[in-house]
Enzyme design. Structure first.
Site, short mmCIF file in Angstrom:
data_model
loop_
_atom_site.label_atom_id
_atom_site.label_comp_id
_atom_site.label_asym_id
_atom_site.label_seq_id
_atom_site.Cartn_x
_atom_site.Cartn_y
_atom_site.Cartn_z
N SER A 107 11.64 4.42 2.69
CA SER A 107 13.46 4.06 3.10
C SER A 107 13.74 2.10 4.01
O SER A 107 13.72 1.80 4.16
CB SER A 107 13.90 4.52 3.22
OG SER A 107 13.63 5.66 4.04
N SER A 144 5.49 2.36 0.94
CA SER A 144 6.37 2.19 0.78
C SER A 144 7.79 3.42 0.96
O SER A 144 7.16 4.77 1.14
CB SER A 144 7.41 1.47 -0.24
OG SER A 144 8.23 0.93 -0.11
N ALA A 151 10.89 1.31 5.74
CA ALA A 151 9.58 0.41 6.11
C ALA A 151 8.69 0.06 4.51
O ALA A 151 8.73 1.06 4.36
CB ALA A 151 8.98 0.67 7.57
N ASP A 164 4.83 14.77 13.91
CA ASP A 164 6.04 14.31 12.05
C ASP A 164 4.24 14.62 11.31
O ASP A 164 3.64 13.91 10.45
CB ASP A 164 6.88 13.52 11.83
CG ASP A 164 7.64 12.82 10.55
OD1 ASP A 164 7.38 14.08 10.12
OD2 ASP A 164 7.37 11.71 10.09
N LEU A 182 0.88 -1.37 -0.12
CA LEU A 182 0.23 0.09 -0.01
C LEU A 182 1.30 1.52 0.20
O LEU A 182 0.33 2.40 -0.47
CB LEU A 182 -0.63 0.11 1.27
CG LEU A 182 -1.65 1.37 1.13
CD1 LEU A 182 -2.93 0.94 0.42
CD2 LEU A 182 -2.50 1.10 2.81
#
Length: 544
Positions: A133, A131, A135, A287, A129
């Site tokens: 760096s 991607s 996980a 974040d 679903l």
């Protein structure tokens, strides 16, 4: 160095020179070795001289790959080390990489779970679903309930890549410290140590799961923010399972408007969520870029934010919150002297800082901002300007406040993108005033008393024993003090006696010298012997 490390080091150096990053290090600041190395690589030229240095730095890190991209992202928060034009470009770095093979992801998940995925899940989608760096995310359903979930798995090959590049970073940092004296103040080895810890923390998904659970508890039942549930029983160090959510990405303005979303309320709730996390919970999602924030589409008139990816969070203590609240209130009251004094009192700038000079510097950068209507003022840029100014006065920037400033910029940017007329001050002021009211005055006293009540309730039965022990210890202390005082008086008497004997002895010795010059040798000898005896007695008196 191994041949593979030398090859990688050459590639890193080549990319840096192709983007002209040697401009970051003025030639006069270099020792002879790096100057010779640069001349030795004369065939590698700057391919992008027309681009600004900050943009070239960002592009070079993107070309070097995931480890360097994340390094740049971390460096974007270190505004105590980098000037604004570099830090701003680093903040634009995006952690997007091609997905790895879905079968590898499945094998990794089964290793973490200790059995085939079919034991726990159905409808596993081998196509990812999302991607990044570190996980990758896949979807499935729980076998027992049919509930839709997502599985986040750490890349199986990422640790060797990280460890290899980190080793090279350490080598480069030591070379920089050794051969570029002006760069030593940046403490490059310490920076790499901080980055290594941050990166290795991200390899443990239990940390992210814990953060998500904490944030979910804080907003349980809230209409403002929803955090997906973590399925803790199926999660581990390299696998995190959580419920799947459906929402509209917060940056998709067109889709939000098409869905009939109340944009004003959505924008205000973003600010409210941020200040609630900061001043109520002292724990905030750090974040909140658009890729991690969605909007629940089910009730567009009463929109709810959805927060994902809690890998990075910030925490604040009471001193941090007081600093933030008093500074913002000081700014909006144009009390720049108070802002400057707060920095000195907190120890974040050296104690010998000239407060008047610091106040003047803050006034110079902030007055143009506050000349605007309150609704147009950016809190994030206020803090950003403050950090940049304080950097000139050797302020040690606190990491948690830098995270907070970065998050505030995200929230403001999203809020004004959703509703350009958003008045952040009108939304934030009640939070600041309410929190400050709780910190001072009668309400604060009652709160502090109630917080300490369980402690005193526990200690109350022990009070008679504590009083008795205190009285007994006081009596023993008085006895010891009496002995010490008696000893002191005895010592003073001995010193006085010794001084008297010394003076008599000195007088007799002087007399013996006078008698000797007059040839009265017998009396001179008696006087000298007696004087020496008095000196001996005085020495013994002092020794006692």
């Amino acid at each position: 160095m191994t041949p593979s490390e030398l090859k990688r080091l050459y590639h890193i150096t080549k990319v840096q020179l192709e983007y002209g990053l040697d401009e970051l290090l003025p030639e006069h600041a270099l020792t002879q070795l790096p100057k010779r190395l640069r001349k030795g690589l004369f065939w590698i030229k700057n391919k992008y001289p027309e681009k600004p240095l900050g943009e070239r730095l960002r592009l070079a890190l993107q070309e070097l790959g995931p480890v360097w991209i994340k390094f740049g992202q971390m460096m974007s928060t270190r505004r105590d080390l980098f000037p604004p034009h570099l830090a701003d470009q680093l903040a634009l770095l995006q952690d997007q990489v091609a997905p790895f093979d879905g079968q590898l992801a499945k094998d990794q998940m089964e290793m973490e779970l200790g059995g085939p995925l079919d034991n726990w899940f159905t409808d596993f989608d081998i196509k990812p679903l999302a991607s990044a760096s570190i996980a990758q995310v896949h979807t499935a359903k729980l076998k027992d309930s049919g509930r839709e979930i997502v599985l986040k798995v750490i890349r199986p090959d990422i640790r060797p890549v990280i460890e290899s590049d980190i080793r090279l970073m350490y080598r480069m940092a030591r070379l920089v410290e050794q051969h570029i004296p002006e760069a030593r103040r940046l403490k490059p080895v310490e920076v790499i140590e901080e980055y290594e810890k941050t990166l290795l923390d991200e390899l443990d998904l239990r940390r992210e799961a814990s953060n998500a659970m904490q944030l979910r508890r804080n907003f349980e039942g809230s209409e403002e923010l929803y955090v997906p549930e973590v399925i803790l029983d199926l999660s581990s160090e390299h696998l995190m399972v959580s419920e799947r959510i459906y929402g509209i990405q917060v940056s998709d303005i067109e889709q939000l408007e098409k869905n009939g979303t109340n944009m004003k309320l959505l924008a205000e709730r973003g600010v409210s969520v941020f200040f609630t996390q900061v001043f109520r919970d002292s724990f905030f999602h750090a974040d909140m870029h658009p890729g991690n924030v969605f909007v629940n589409p089910d009730n567009p008139e009463n929109p709810q934010w959805i927060g994902l990816d809690c890998g990075i969070v910030g925490t604040l203590n009471k001193e941090d919150k007081r600093y933030l609240a008093e500074n913002l209130l000081g700014f909006f009251n144009s009390d720049y002297h108070k802002v400057a004094q707060l920095h000195v009192d907190s120890g974040w700038v050296p104690a010998d800082t000239n407060v008047e000079e610091f106040e003047f510097a803050i006034r110079m950068v902030c007055e143009p901002i506050f000349a605007k209507p309150l609704g147009e003022i950016s809190f994030g840029h206020v803090l950003l300007n403050l950090f940049n100014t304080a950097r000139r006065f050797n302020m040690e920037v606190q990491p948690q406040l830098v995270l907070l400033q970065k998050t505030l910029l995200y929230v403001e940017g999203l809020g004004r993108q959703l509703y350009p007329q958003l008045d952040l001050w009108a939304t934030a002021k009640p939070f600041l005033e309410t929190w400050m009211a709780k910190q001072v005055g009668p309400a604060a006293f009652v709160t502090a008393l109630s917080e300490k009540a369980p402690f005193w309730a526990e200690k109350l039965p022990e009070l008679p024993d504590l009083v008795y022990d205190s009285l007994r210890q006081g009596k023993v202390l008085n006895q010891r003090m009496d002995k010490l005082y008696a000893g002191y008086r005895q010592s003073k008497r001995q010193q006085a006696k010794g001084q008297f004997l010394f003076n008599v002895g000195a007088t007799l010795l002087i007399c013996s010298a006078v008698l000797l010059t007059s040839n009265i040798t017998v009396l001179a000898s008696i006087s000298a012997a007696t004087g020496a005896a008095f000196w001996l007695f005085s020495w013994r008196a002092y020794r006692r």
